[in-house]
Write a protein that holds these residues in place. Structure first.
Motif, PDB file in Angstrom:
ATOM      1  N   ASN A  29      69.863 -29.576 -37.232  1.00  0.00           N
ATOM      2  CA  ASN A  29      71.285 -29.418 -38.276  1.00  0.00           C
ATOM      3  C   ASN A  29      72.468 -30.134 -37.553  1.00  0.00           C
ATOM      4  OD1 ASN A  29      69.495 -28.609 -40.382  1.00  0.00           O
ATOM      5  ND2 ASN A  29      70.005 -26.463 -39.937  1.00  0.00           N
ATOM      6  N   GLY A  30      72.324 -29.949 -36.262  1.00  0.00           N
ATOM      7  CA  GLY A  30      73.386 -30.283 -35.481  1.00  0.00           C
ATOM      8  C   GLY A  30      74.605 -29.075 -35.333  1.00  0.00           C
ATOM      9  N   VAL A  31      75.566 -29.043 -34.474  1.00  0.00           N
ATOM     10  CA  VAL A  31      76.495 -28.438 -34.181  1.00  0.00           C
ATOM     11  C   VAL A  31      77.693 -29.058 -34.904  1.00  0.00           C
ATOM     12  CG1 VAL A  31      75.665 -27.360 -32.170  1.00  0.00           C
ATOM     13  CG2 VAL A  31      77.140 -29.180 -32.180  1.00  0.00           C
ATOM     14  N   GLN A  32      78.801 -28.156 -35.085  1.00  0.00           N
ATOM     15  CA  GLN A  32      80.287 -28.480 -35.457  1.00  0.00           C
ATOM     16  C   GLN A  32      81.059 -28.944 -34.184  1.00  0.00           C
ATOM     17  OE1 GLN A  32      82.778 -26.159 -37.750  1.00  0.00           O
ATOM     18  NE2 GLN A  32      83.902 -27.645 -38.616  1.00  0.00           N
ATOM     19  N   GLU A  38      95.795 -27.295 -33.085  1.00  0.00           N
ATOM     20  CA  GLU A  38      97.039 -27.511 -33.342  1.00  0.00           C
ATOM     21  C   GLU A  38      97.741 -26.281 -34.177  1.00  0.00           C
ATOM     22  OE1 GLU A  38     101.030 -28.612 -32.710  1.00  0.00           O
ATOM     23  OE2 GLU A  38      99.354 -29.950 -31.764  1.00  0.00           O
ATOM     24  N   GLY A  39      98.437 -25.296 -33.468  1.00  0.00           N
ATOM     25  CA  GLY A  39      98.912 -24.161 -34.298  1.00  0.00           C
ATOM     26  C   GLY A  39      97.643 -23.167 -34.709  1.00  0.00           C
ATOM     27  N   ILE A  40      97.501 -23.044 -36.081  1.00  0.00           N
ATOM     28  CA  ILE A  40      96.330 -22.160 -36.373  1.00  0.00           C
ATOM     29  C   ILE A  40      95.089 -22.691 -36.691  1.00  0.00           C
ATOM     30  CG2 ILE A  40      97.951 -20.419 -37.349  1.00  0.00           C
ATOM     31  CD1 ILE A  40      97.410 -21.526 -40.134  1.00  0.00           C
ATOM     32  N   ARG A  41      95.347 -24.409 -36.649  1.00  0.00           N
ATOM     33  CA  ARG A  41      94.113 -25.120 -37.097  1.00  0.00           C
ATOM     34  C   ARG A  41      93.391 -25.817 -35.888  1.00  0.00           C
ATOM     35  NH1 ARG A  41      98.151 -25.376 -41.112  1.00  0.00           N
ATOM     36  NH2 ARG A  41      97.325 -25.664 -43.113  1.00  0.00           N
ATOM     37  N   VAL A  42      92.069 -26.096 -35.969  1.00  0.00           N
ATOM     38  CA  VAL A  42      91.225 -26.928 -35.204  1.00  0.00           C
ATOM     39  C   VAL A  42      90.882 -28.263 -35.910  1.00  0.00           C
ATOM     40  CG1 VAL A  42      90.629 -24.997 -33.534  1.00  0.00           C
ATOM     41  CG2 VAL A  42      89.361 -25.378 -35.706  1.00  0.00           C
ATOM     42  N   TYR A  43      90.547 -29.327 -35.273  1.00  0.00           N
ATOM     43  CA  TYR A  43      90.054 -30.056 -35.795  1.00  0.00           C
ATOM     44  C   TYR A  43      88.849 -30.633 -35.190  1.00  0.00           C
ATOM     45  CZ  TYR A  43      94.998 -30.813 -37.254  1.00  0.00           C
ATOM     46  OH  TYR A  43      96.191 -30.349 -37.757  1.00  0.00           O
ATOM     47  N   ASP A  44      87.808 -31.327 -36.285  1.00  0.00           N
ATOM     48  CA  ASP A  44      86.348 -31.700 -35.673  1.00  0.00           C
ATOM     49  C   ASP A  44      86.451 -33.223 -35.348  1.00  0.00           C
ATOM     50  OD1 ASP A  44      86.114 -33.164 -38.125  1.00  0.00           O
ATOM     51  OD2 ASP A  44      84.970 -31.679 -38.962  1.00  0.00           O
ATOM     52  N   GLU A  45      85.234 -33.601 -34.751  1.00  0.00           N
ATOM     53  CA  GLU A  45      85.316 -34.819 -34.390  1.00  0.00           C
ATOM     54  C   GLU A  45      85.316 -36.222 -35.495  1.00  0.00           C
ATOM     55  OE1 GLU A  45      81.532 -35.901 -32.867  1.00  0.00           O
ATOM     56  OE2 GLU A  45      80.400 -34.943 -34.647  1.00  0.00           O
ATOM     57  N   GLY A  47      88.057 -35.722 -37.316  1.00  0.00           N
ATOM     58  CA  GLY A  47      89.476 -35.515 -37.847  1.00  0.00           C
ATOM     59  C   GLY A  47      89.878 -34.687 -38.697  1.00  0.00           C
ATOM     60  N   LYS A  48      88.819 -34.006 -39.322  1.00  0.00           N
ATOM     61  CA  LYS A  48      89.065 -32.972 -40.572  1.00  0.00           C
ATOM     62  C   LYS A  48      89.664 -31.825 -40.064  1.00  0.00           C
ATOM     63  CE  LYS A  48      87.018 -30.307 -44.209  1.00  0.00           C
ATOM     64  NZ  LYS A  48      85.788 -30.091 -44.979  1.00  0.00           N
ATOM     65  N   SER A  49      90.512 -31.318 -40.330  1.00  0.00           N
ATOM     66  CA  SER A  49      91.421 -29.940 -39.971  1.00  0.00           C
ATOM     67  C   SER A  49      90.717 -28.803 -40.875  1.00  0.00           C
ATOM     68  CB  SER A  49      92.905 -30.193 -40.331  1.00  0.00           C
ATOM     69  OG  SER A  49      93.064 -29.628 -41.697  1.00  0.00           O
ATOM     70  N   TYR A  50      90.849 -27.480 -39.974  1.00  0.00           N
ATOM     71  CA  TYR A  50      90.499 -26.492 -40.376  1.00  0.00           C
ATOM     72  C   TYR A  50      91.443 -25.312 -39.890  1.00  0.00           C
ATOM     73  CZ  TYR A  50      85.820 -28.867 -40.603  1.00  0.00           C
ATOM     74  OH  TYR A  50      84.932 -29.806 -41.107  1.00  0.00           O
ATOM     75  N   ILE A  51      91.614 -24.506 -41.234  1.00  0.00           N
ATOM     76  CA  ILE A  51      92.539 -23.117 -40.634  1.00  0.00           C
ATOM     77  C   ILE A  51      91.585 -22.167 -39.818  1.00  0.00           C
ATOM     78  CG2 ILE A  51      93.591 -20.920 -41.397  1.00  0.00           C
ATOM     79  CD1 ILE A  51      94.550 -22.622 -43.805  1.00  0.00           C
ATOM     80  N   ARG A 411      85.564 -26.015 -47.576  1.00  0.00           N
ATOM     81  CA  ARG A 411      86.892 -26.007 -47.878  1.00  0.00           C
ATOM     82  C   ARG A 411      88.074 -25.907 -46.961  1.00  0.00           C
ATOM     83  NH1 ARG A 411      83.252 -24.023 -51.446  1.00  0.00           N
ATOM     84  NH2 ARG A 411      83.567 -24.169 -53.888  1.00  0.00           N
ATOM     85  N   GLY A 412      87.747 -26.260 -45.650  1.00  0.00           N
ATOM     86  CA  GLY A 412      88.760 -26.255 -44.741  1.00  0.00           C
ATOM     87  C   GLY A 412      88.929 -24.807 -44.062  1.00  0.00           C
TER      88      GLY A 412
END
Length: 460
Positions: A29-32, A38-45, A47-51, A411-412
């Motif tokens: 299935n692969g990894v994320q 940045e701040g409370i967020r991280v970004y995947d490869e 470019g999608k942001s997640y809290i 949902r991020g």
């Protein structure tokens, strides 16, 4: 994850063995892949942001891009990139950070000993307890009592202290000398008709009866997290710790407070022991000690323990324990700056101010048909899913928790499923508005999980 795997996912599958993972499933299935923060967020490869609702692994208290910590590390790297504390060597950053830890820690902390991780800190705690009792001529007083559902790490002894089955399975653990007493989870563990006070009295009695059965002269220490983290964010009943500490004192048993998650403001006080109302002989610290920007952990011991251990090193010639990177100058410099920032922003006060809003969201969500209980203290909390709100749980545990976590990921929001509980532990720099953002998608994710559970037959 969608197929086909990206190039970076494919490279990961060919290079890494991941902790706490099914390697076969990851290969399929692969990894994320997380690229930046940045701040409370991280970004995947993509470019999608997640809290990041769990601060990584309960640890990034200052978020994911603090320029002061980055610059502090750069400056120290240029000045003294590495040195050790073995055989009479030292450096200023190790001394200064130890002094600052002593100022913050409750009780009479006299000495600080460094490692790189929380697991190593708890391993050190047990070696110190054994060394201490040998120094006092109490060579049979070596058993350590932990708790079912405790989490204290993954090295051989710390994993044995951990009271979770997957940490023992096929590792030939736990080792001898480790015992586990009751979990202080009233909602899950209370007998029919039992009040919270009666439940607390019963599990404290279980603890004392275990000591008597083992023999008080064979029990060295009791180790506990103020709030159990990886066991499901279990908040003990009022009066639990004061009663457990009283029993420990009665039988001359060391009290070890594992503050790896709870330390440095997370619960609304500098240390979780202060929030829960007890003093310990020694304290384990890691994670938020450096905001997790660099690996560093510490054990703080009280005056009595320090005096006995130091005297014994003179008698036998050494304290034969240590780590190559314990007290690493770059880690210590970042730790000093981290504590400076915590003081500047008043991290405990900030958590106390934010806690009511955090708690209100969890308590509101406790009304959802799929939620059995909400638990929280400071900025750490959990929702436990249950059929018909029954503490007995699902016939097949561990299906709905991961499903809800996946719904939230889509949902991020990144959270941690712990069987059928979902843990929340956001960075302490989160704002009230960001707390609202963190919880905004949870109800819809619960609804989707409930629909899935019904379709799959998990709700009868």
């Amino acid at each position: 994850m969608n197929h086909p795997l990206s190039n970076s996912q494919r490279r990961d599958a060919e290079a890494l063995l991941h902790p706490y993972a099914n390697a076969v499933a990851l290969r399929a299935n692969g990894v994320q892949m997380i690229e930046r923060g940045e701040g409370i967020r991280v970004y995947d490869e993509t470019g999608k942001s997640y809290i990041e609702g769990l601060s990584g692994l309960w640890c990034a208290g200052l978020g994911f891009h603090n320029a002061e910590l980055v610059e502090t590390a750069r400056e120290q790297m240029a000045k003294l990139p590495y040195y050790h504390l073995f055989t009479g060597k030292s450096h200023e950053t190790a001394v200064e950070l130890a002094e600052k830890i002593k100022e913050l820690a409750p009780g009479r902390i006299a000495r600080v000993f460094y490692q790189s991780s929380g697991s190593e800190a708890n391993e050190t705690q047990i070696k110190m307890a054994w060394y201490y009792n040998n120094a006092l001529g109490r060579r049979e007083k070596k058993k350590i009592i932990s708790r079912v559902k405790a989490y204290h790490g993954t090295t051989i002894v710390s994993a044995s202290l951990t009271g979770l089955p997957y940490n023992h399975l096929d590792f030939d653990l736990p080792v001898e000398r480790i015992r586990h007493t009751s979990t202080p989870h009233f909602w899950k563990g209370a007998e029919p008709g039992e009040t919270e006070a009666e439940f607390t009295a019963r599990i404290v009695r279980d603890f004392e009866e275990m000591i008597l059965a083992e023999g008080p002269d064979t029990v060295a220490a009791f180790i506990a997290e103020p709030i159990m983290g990886a066991g499901g964010v279990i908040v003990p009943p009022e009066g639990y710790f004061s009663a457990m500490a009283e029993v420990a004192r009665k039988y001359d048993i060391l009290m070890i407070s594992d503050e790896v998650i709870c330390g440095f403001g997370r619960t609304g006080q500098w240390f979780g022991a202060q929030t829960l109302g007890y003093d310990a002989t020694s304290y384990s610290m890691a994670k938020q000690l450096t905001g997790s920007y660099l690996p560093l952990s510490a054990v703080g011991i009280n005056e009595d323990m320090a005096e006995v251990i130091e005297k014994h090193t003179g008698e036998i010639g050494t304290f034969g324990h240590g780590y190559t990177y314990g007290g690493h100058p770059v880690g210590c410099a970042v730790g000093i700056k981290t504590l400076e920032i915590y003081h500047r922003i008043d991290a405990p006060g900030r958590v106390r101010a934010l806690a009511p809003r955090f708690a209100a969201h969890l308590d509101r969500l406790a009304g959802h048909p799929l939620v059995g209980e909400a638990r929280h203290t400071g900025l750490v909390g959990a929702l436990e899913l249950a059929p018909g709100k029954s503490p007995k749980g699902f016939a097949t545990p561990g299906k709905l928790g991961p499903r809800l976590a996946q719904e939230l990921l889509e949902r991020g929001v990144i959270v941690r499923p712990i069987v059928d509980s979902i843990a929340f532990c956001p960075p302490m720099v989160i704002t009230e508005e960001e707390i609202d953002e963190l919880f905004a998608p949870v109800e819809a994710a619960l609804d989707a999980t409930e629909a899935w559970a019904k379709a799959e037959g998990h709700l009868g």
